[in-house]
Every structure is written in C-alpha cells, then in structure tokens.
Design a protein around this motif. Structure first.
Motif, PDB file in Angstrom:
ATOM      1  N   ALA A 162     -33.633 -29.169  23.417  1.00 25.44           N
ATOM      2  CA  ALA A 162     -33.205 -28.876  24.792  1.00 25.44           C
ATOM      3  C   ALA A 162     -33.399 -27.407  25.142  1.00 25.44           C
ATOM      4  N   ARG A 163     -33.546 -27.183  26.452  1.00 25.33           N
ATOM      5  CA  ARG A 163     -33.385 -25.853  27.016  1.00 25.33           C
ATOM      6  C   ARG A 163     -31.967 -25.762  27.551  1.00 25.33           C
ATOM      7  N   TYR A 164     -31.284 -24.687  27.208  1.00 24.58           N
ATOM      8  CA  TYR A 164     -29.906 -24.488  27.646  1.00 24.58           C
ATOM      9  C   TYR A 164     -29.923 -23.562  28.860  1.00 24.58           C
ATOM     10  N   VAL A 165     -29.607 -24.108  30.013  1.00 22.03           N
ATOM     11  CA  VAL A 165     -29.687 -23.357  31.271  1.00 22.03           C
ATOM     12  C   VAL A 165     -28.329 -22.744  31.568  1.00 22.03           C
ATOM     13  N   MET A 166     -28.303 -21.434  31.777  1.00 23.27           N
ATOM     14  CA  MET A 166     -27.047 -20.732  32.036  1.00 23.27           C
ATOM     15  C   MET A 166     -27.279 -19.553  32.970  1.00 23.27           C
ATOM     16  N   SER A 167     -26.213 -19.114  33.590  1.00 21.16           N
ATOM     17  CA  SER A 167     -26.257 -17.974  34.499  1.00 21.16           C
ATOM     18  C   SER A 167     -26.426 -16.680  33.724  1.00 21.16           C
ATOM     19  N   ARG A 168     -27.356 -15.863  34.164  1.00 17.10           N
ATOM     20  CA  ARG A 168     -27.530 -14.540  33.572  1.00 17.10           C
ATOM     21  C   ARG A 168     -26.273 -13.696  33.765  1.00 17.10           C
ATOM     22  N   VAL A 169     -25.678 -13.787  34.952  1.00 17.10           N
ATOM     23  CA  VAL A 169     -24.461 -13.011  35.242  1.00 17.10           C
ATOM     24  C   VAL A 169     -23.334 -13.431  34.304  1.00 17.10           C
ATOM     25  N   ASP A 170     -23.136 -14.742  34.157  1.00 17.53           N
ATOM     26  CA  ASP A 170     -22.063 -15.208  33.280  1.00 17.53           C
ATOM     27  C   ASP A 170     -22.343 -14.822  31.837  1.00 17.53           C
ATOM     28  N   HIS A 171     -23.584 -14.995  31.401  1.00 19.28           N
ATOM     29  CA  HIS A 171     -23.906 -14.636  30.024  1.00 19.28           C
ATOM     30  C   HIS A 171     -23.602 -13.170  29.749  1.00 19.28           C
ATOM     31  N   ASP A 172     -24.070 -12.295  30.614  1.00 23.75           N
ATOM     32  CA  ASP A 172     -23.885 -10.862  30.367  1.00 23.75           C
ATOM     33  C   ASP A 172     -22.411 -10.478  30.394  1.00 23.75           C
ATOM     34  N   HIS A 173     -21.640 -11.149  31.263  1.00 19.70           N
ATOM     35  CA  HIS A 173     -20.194 -10.893  31.313  1.00 19.70           C
ATOM     36  C   HIS A 173     -19.534 -11.250  29.986  1.00 19.70           C
ATOM     37  N   TRP A 174     -19.805 -12.459  29.472  1.00 22.92           N
ATOM     38  CA  TRP A 174     -19.121 -12.897  28.261  1.00 22.92           C
ATOM     39  C   TRP A 174     -19.669 -12.225  27.004  1.00 22.92           C
ATOM     40  N   ALA A 175     -20.928 -11.823  27.047  1.00 18.80           N
ATOM     41  CA  ALA A 175     -21.459 -11.035  25.935  1.00 18.80           C
ATOM     42  C   ALA A 175     -20.724  -9.705  25.829  1.00 18.80           C
ATOM     43  N   LYS A 176     -20.420  -9.114  26.977  1.00 25.76           N
ATOM     44  CA  LYS A 176     -19.662  -7.856  26.988  1.00 25.76           C
ATOM     45  C   LYS A 176     -18.240  -8.076  26.505  1.00 25.76           C
ATOM     46  N   VAL A 177     -17.609  -9.162  26.962  1.00 30.27           N
ATOM     47  CA  VAL A 177     -16.253  -9.482  26.514  1.00 30.27           C
ATOM     48  C   VAL A 177     -16.214  -9.624  24.997  1.00 30.27           C
ATOM     49  N   CYS A 185     -25.227 -25.381  31.634  1.00 34.34           N
ATOM     50  CA  CYS A 185     -23.937 -24.704  31.458  1.00 34.34           C
ATOM     51  C   CYS A 185     -23.478 -24.178  32.814  1.00 34.34           C
ATOM     52  N   THR A 186     -22.542 -24.883  33.459  1.00 39.07           N
ATOM     53  CA  THR A 186     -22.083 -24.397  34.762  1.00 39.07           C
ATOM     54  C   THR A 186     -21.424 -23.034  34.633  1.00 39.07           C
ATOM     55  N   HIS A 187     -20.753 -22.800  33.514  1.00 42.97           N
ATOM     56  CA  HIS A 187     -20.208 -21.486  33.178  1.00 42.97           C
ATOM     57  C   HIS A 187     -19.916 -21.506  31.679  1.00 42.97           C
ATOM     58  N   LEU A 188     -19.450 -20.389  31.145  1.00 41.37           N
ATOM     59  CA  LEU A 188     -19.408 -20.258  29.693  1.00 41.37           C
ATOM     60  C   LEU A 188     -17.990 -20.201  29.139  1.00 41.37           C
ATOM     61  N   HIS A 189     -17.081 -20.947  29.752  1.00 44.45           N
ATOM     62  CA  HIS A 189     -15.725 -21.049  29.223  1.00 44.45           C
ATOM     63  C   HIS A 189     -15.689 -21.967  27.997  1.00 44.45           C
ATOM     64  N   VAL A 190     -14.590 -21.846  27.259  1.00 37.81           N
ATOM     65  CA  VAL A 190     -14.414 -22.502  25.973  1.00 37.81           C
ATOM     66  C   VAL A 190     -14.648 -24.006  26.025  1.00 37.81           C
TER      67      VAL A 190
END
Length: 300
Positions: A141-156, A115-120
């Motif tokens: 599969a393992r889903y690889v994603m940025s911790r920073v991006d995840h935490d941002h969108w979880a907050k949103v 996941c390069t980023h977590l947009h729609v």
C-alpha cells in the motif's frame, strides 16, 4: 460485516473495538448538562450509557472497494502498542486483521491506506510487530497522509515533555512508514484519487486533518475523520471533543462538513459512531439533524 454501496463502490466497516468510552461531561469542553439532558432520550443506549455517564464509542476503519482499488480509511489503534496513560489503546490484542480477512481482503491486497489524521486510534494498524520490529501491515500500500499533520506530530515526537503515548504513536506507527518510503504526502487544497475520491482539508481537530469525499454514479459519501466523534455533534455541532487542537477551527470545519453533507445528500461515515454507524444530514437554518441510514433503504 456491514456493506453499503455508494454507486458502484462497495464500503465495508471493519471494527476494532466498541463499547463505553469517555464520560460525556469530560469529553466535551463545552458540555452543558441541560443541553445534554435534552438529547439523552435518543442517545441512550446506542450512543450513551446513562448508568456510567459514558459515551459509546466504536473504533473502526472503512474499507472501500472501487473495482480497481482497495482502500482502507484509517487504521484504528493496532495491537501490542505501548500507550501509557491511555488504557483504552494500551497493549491491545484484537481480531482486527481477522475481520479484514473475513471481509474478503488480505493485508497484501490493500492499495491505499488513507490517514485522515495521525492520532493514536487512526494509525495503529499502519504497522505490526514482527520479530521485535514495527513493519508496515499493508506491504503493497501507499499510505496517504497530510504533510501538515505529519510535520506537526514529528515535531511533537522530538519535543521534550510530550505525552509518551503521542511520542510512541509517531515512532511506532508513522515513522516506520516514512522510513520505508511508503508514505504519500498531500498538502494544500483538494486532491483527486482513484477516480472517485477527493481529499479536502478539514483542520481543527488536528492541524492537518483531511476528509475524504466519495462520489460514484451520482451517489456520495463523506469520511470526516474526527471532525466529529459522537452523533450528538450533529444537532449540537459547536461542541468539540477534548482532543481538538484548535476548537474554533474545529467547529467551523464541522459546520462546513455537515452543510456539505446536507446539500449534496452525502452519507456521513464517521470513524466512531455506534450502530448504524452512518447517517444522512438535514439542515434547518444553522442547525442540523440526523437522518439515520437503514441499510440504504432510501436507495441513495
């Protein structure tokens, strides 16, 4: 199916949808009519539709096969997903998984989803609807994603007043992966994976966007996520998209990415370019030019 070979690695484009997207004048916050007009001659009709004023978009994944691992870079928009206010992504019913199978890969055979980023339009096929529940599409599969991006969108997703489509995107396409303990988070600097990939921070479009650099047998390719959407953002690299979170940082990231592509002779493989979907980059001072790839005719 469109295959390219980067050294010993096979890369295949898996299309979800393509066609006219946003009006150009609305998509680029820095839009200047005269600058845009000077590029129309090469953008139309493959990347721009003059009669509607809309940019041509492609939404696709890149399927990477190393011989040891099967890797999917970004998971497009997904089917049956409620995206209020975003009609281009709302309640889609595409043949994406059929196209993946036509390329010779079943969902069960995917080892990593990057996941390069977590947009729609990058996480939708992370999950699919089964008996009224969102379940991982790629069960092994393992889903690889940025911790920073995840935490941002979880907050949103938990913030009152957030756009409904952003809340839904996290809740139906990211949270089920986290709850299934299939997410693998990366943060900070470079991360090596699978013997041929390096994950590098590429922030600006989103706070934690990452790019994926591929090297095999001395040949290179770069998967930039949404560091750029349109080929126009190569010669006019300071123009951002309307969806860039930090525009100054996004432009800085884009410039660095293009400079790296030019210096390393890497094939740029974005998520949204129309055909031929990938290009080499030439640097001329602080400017960049597209050098389109034609079926690897240059033998890189």
């Amino acid at each position: 199916m469109q295959d390219r070979h980067i050294g010993d690695v096979r890369v295949t484009r898996i299309e979800e949808i393509s066609g006219p997207g946003f009006p150009a004048k609305d998509f680029f916050p820095e839009f200047e009519p005269e600058t845009f007009k000077s590029h129309e001659h090469w953008m139309a009709p493959g990347y721009y539709q003059p009669e509607s004023g809309r940019l041509i978009r492609s939404i696709h994944s890149w399927l990477i096969r190393t011989g040891k691992h099967t890797i999917l870079v970004d998971a497009c928009s997904g089917n049956h997903k409620n995206r209020p206010g975003m009609p281009g992504f709302h309640m889609l019913d595409t043949k994406y998984l059929d196209r993946l199978r036509e390329a010779g890969v079943a969902p069960e055979e995917v080892d990593f989803v990057m996941c390069t980023h977590l947009h729609v339009d990058h996480v939708g096929w992370n999950t699919r609807l089964e008996n009224g529940k969102w379940v991982p599409t790629f069960p092994n599969a393992r889903y690889v994603m940025s911790r920073v991006d995840h935490d941002h969108w979880a907050k949103v997703a938990k913030t009152s007043g957030s756009p409904e489509y952003e809340v839904n995107t996290y809740n139906d396409s990211v949270l089920p992966i986290v709850e299934a303990k299939m997410a693998e988070f990366v943060a900070g600097g470079e991360h090596a994976m699978c013997g041929c990939l390096k994950l590098k921070p590429a922030p600006g479009h989103t706070p934690g966007q990452i790019r994926i650099d591929l090297e095999s047998k001395g040949k290179r390719a770069m998967f930039p996520g949404d560091a750029l959407h349109s080929p126009l953002q190569v010669p006019v690299w300071r123009w951002n998209s309307r969806f860039c979170d930090d525009r100054d940082l996004a432009a800085k990231t884009r410039g660095a990415l293009l400079a790296d592509c030019a210096e390393q002779g890497a094939l740029l493989m974005p998520a949204h370019f129309g055909s031929p979907h990938a290009a080499y980059i030439k640097a001329k001072g602080d400017r960049f030019e597209l050098d389109w790839d034609h079926d690897n005719a240059r033998g890189r």
